[in-house]
Design a protein around this motif. Sequence first.
Motif, PDB file in Angstrom:
ATOM      1  N   ASN A 367       0.820  -1.209   0.000  1.00  0.00           N
ATOM      2  CA  ASN A 367       0.000   0.000   0.000  1.00  0.00           C
ATOM      3  C   ASN A 367       0.853   1.258   0.000  1.00  0.00           C
ATOM      4  O   ASN A 367       0.478   2.272  -0.611  1.00  0.00           O
ATOM      5  N   CYS A 368       1.982   1.215   0.689  1.00  0.00           N
ATOM      6  CA  CYS A 368       2.903   2.353   0.630  1.00  0.00           C
ATOM      7  C   CYS A 368       3.471   2.521  -0.780  1.00  0.00           C
ATOM      8  O   CYS A 368       3.635   3.650  -1.259  1.00  0.00           O
ATOM      9  N   LEU A 369       3.765   1.405  -1.432  1.00  0.00           N
ATOM     10  CA  LEU A 369       4.234   1.481  -2.814  1.00  0.00           C
ATOM     11  C   LEU A 369       3.159   2.029  -3.734  1.00  0.00           C
ATOM     12  O   LEU A 369       3.464   2.750  -4.699  1.00  0.00           O
ATOM     13  N   HIS A 370       1.895   1.726  -3.437  1.00  0.00           N
ATOM     14  CA  HIS A 370       0.794   2.248  -4.251  1.00  0.00           C
ATOM     15  C   HIS A 370       0.734   3.762  -4.229  1.00  0.00           C
ATOM     16  O   HIS A 370       0.314   4.385  -5.207  1.00  0.00           O
ATOM     17  N   LEU A 371       1.122   4.378  -3.128  1.00  0.00           N
ATOM     18  CA  LEU A 371       1.109   5.839  -3.048  1.00  0.00           C
ATOM     19  C   LEU A 371       2.090   6.467  -4.033  1.00  0.00           C
ATOM     20  O   LEU A 371       1.962   7.648  -4.376  1.00  0.00           O
ATOM     21  N   ILE A 372       3.046   5.685  -4.494  1.00  0.00           N
ATOM     22  CA  ILE A 372       3.994   6.169  -5.501  1.00  0.00           C
ATOM     23  C   ILE A 372       3.539   5.788  -6.904  1.00  0.00           C
ATOM     24  O   ILE A 372       3.485   6.632  -7.810  1.00  0.00           O
TER      25      ILE A 372
END
Length: 590
Positions: A367-372
């Motif tokens: 999910n943190c990667l999705h923010l990028i």
Amino acid sequence: MPFAVFLWPLLVFCCHQLQVSSHVLTEGSGVRVTWLPSDTAVMAQGNRDECDLVMNLSATDRCAFVKNTSDCSMEDGFINYLQLAFCLLPPNLTPLTITLCIIWLFFLFIFLGLTASKFFCPNLAAISTSLRLTHNVAGVTFLAFGNGAPDVFSAMAAFSHPHTAGMAVGALFGAGIFVTTVVAGGVALVKPFNVASRPFLRDIIFYMVAVFWTFFILYRGTVSLGETLGYLGLYVVYVLTVIISACIYNRQKHSRMGSTQNGPVQNVAQTPEFQASESDDEVPCFSNGSIQQEYEAEYRPLLPYSESTSQILLSSLNPVDNRKWRRKSWGWRALKVVKTPLEVLLLLIVPIVDPDKEDRNWRRPLNCLHLITAPLVCVLTFQSGTYVHYMVQGEFPLWLLTFLIGLFLAAIVFCTTANDCPPVYHSLFALLGFLVSAVLISAAASEVVSLLHMLGVVLSLSNTVLGLTLLAWGNSIGDCFSDITIAHQGYPRMAISACFGGIIFNMLFGVGLGCLVQMIRSHSDVELEPEGLLMWVVTGSLGLSLVLSFVIVPLCRFRLGPRYGTFLLVFYATFLLIALLTEFGKIRIS
């Protein structure tokens, strides 16, 4: 295999038409081409796309014609397929080009289906759950939009250009005929049943109003702003009708149950009338294949077990379930191998929120990667990459600014959350997933329209026949399999409700939003020019099928069985034969 069965008769005609178009000069419909000594063409044509004339030229002149003709420039796609076919590849490889383009079209349809069913629709369900919407409202709004997203976005992409508007109308009408005949007929053959009378009559009446309204607009040739808003307003009326009828049904049900408890009267719940109306106003709230849920509670470990951050990331990017893989057929496995790279790519860029799971599908590293990745993909793919080279204040690339902001937000979320506990704002990831999947579906739909336009030019096929065949089949074949599977598992009423409820949304929002977007761009009314007799064959066939179902089903006392299913399949086969004969000039009005 079913897609190939539908495609085979069309390819036979296409190959014949490709051979003829290289030798025959078009003289009908007011089209005339005169070549001068230079690379200049003097063209006088009626209402046809100028790019269709490229096949009347010699192989050496086609590249220059494609580059200098405005109708041949499809700026909404990432690839200019006409320049690919006529400029980059030699003329003797045209059959190979068509074959590769059809394979690429197949992958685009798979991408559309995956994005809509596994990412777009689940996030819409999570949003509707967060908004505490009832099943009726969610079923005819959010989930109808999720199931019909490929059709709606394809129609919007086709309406964006006047010379491909016929493809949008052909796809919407073609999908309507396919779903109301082939899919409904397959459901009746697989599981004979008594259709819910009130929802069936309600849906078919609203759909007939939408179809005949579109028929009238095609006859006039123009769509005004009031008529466009009327399309959207008609769907609002349909939603309100569903909600009101559901409230009335629930009130009658409770009153009947109360009367049975007050005295020893006949058990109303066991009467045939009550059984026939049971779940009359229930709206199916599922995406393709969602009826088959995986129950994983029995596979949970007995002792507590915590995965590391890297293990969570790797397991989240694995779309293959080993237990499911072992019990599936070889055909399913082969298709899964094809879909796996696309699923991994989508998992990297589209977050999914699942309200049915305890952790709501919270995957902290992913999910943190999705923010990028999610905002970056939106910038790179929105309007087919228009903003790739956009500079903020003329100095800083927009994509780089988006990347840095996403990196900053990802670092904050990663440092302030834990792997085993979703944050309070986790529901916002459903909104992010909805936005990025909508952008991806829109981009893929634009690519499909551009590719079909090229195939229509090369094969000398009208946009209407491409819309009612390839585009309609590609967008509806998933619904066909899922609805028939649901009927086979004992839910035929859900399947038949999905047949009619979904295409009402596709018709009203496909035409309504498509025309509205075109009006905003051009600041004028939308001109619709029917492509000859074929358009009237398509609209007339859909209207006739609806009228026949409206008459036959009540006469059969709302019993759908093998005879009715066979009638619908024969009707579609007859329609398809007449449409193809009309397209290739075998049927004409003198």
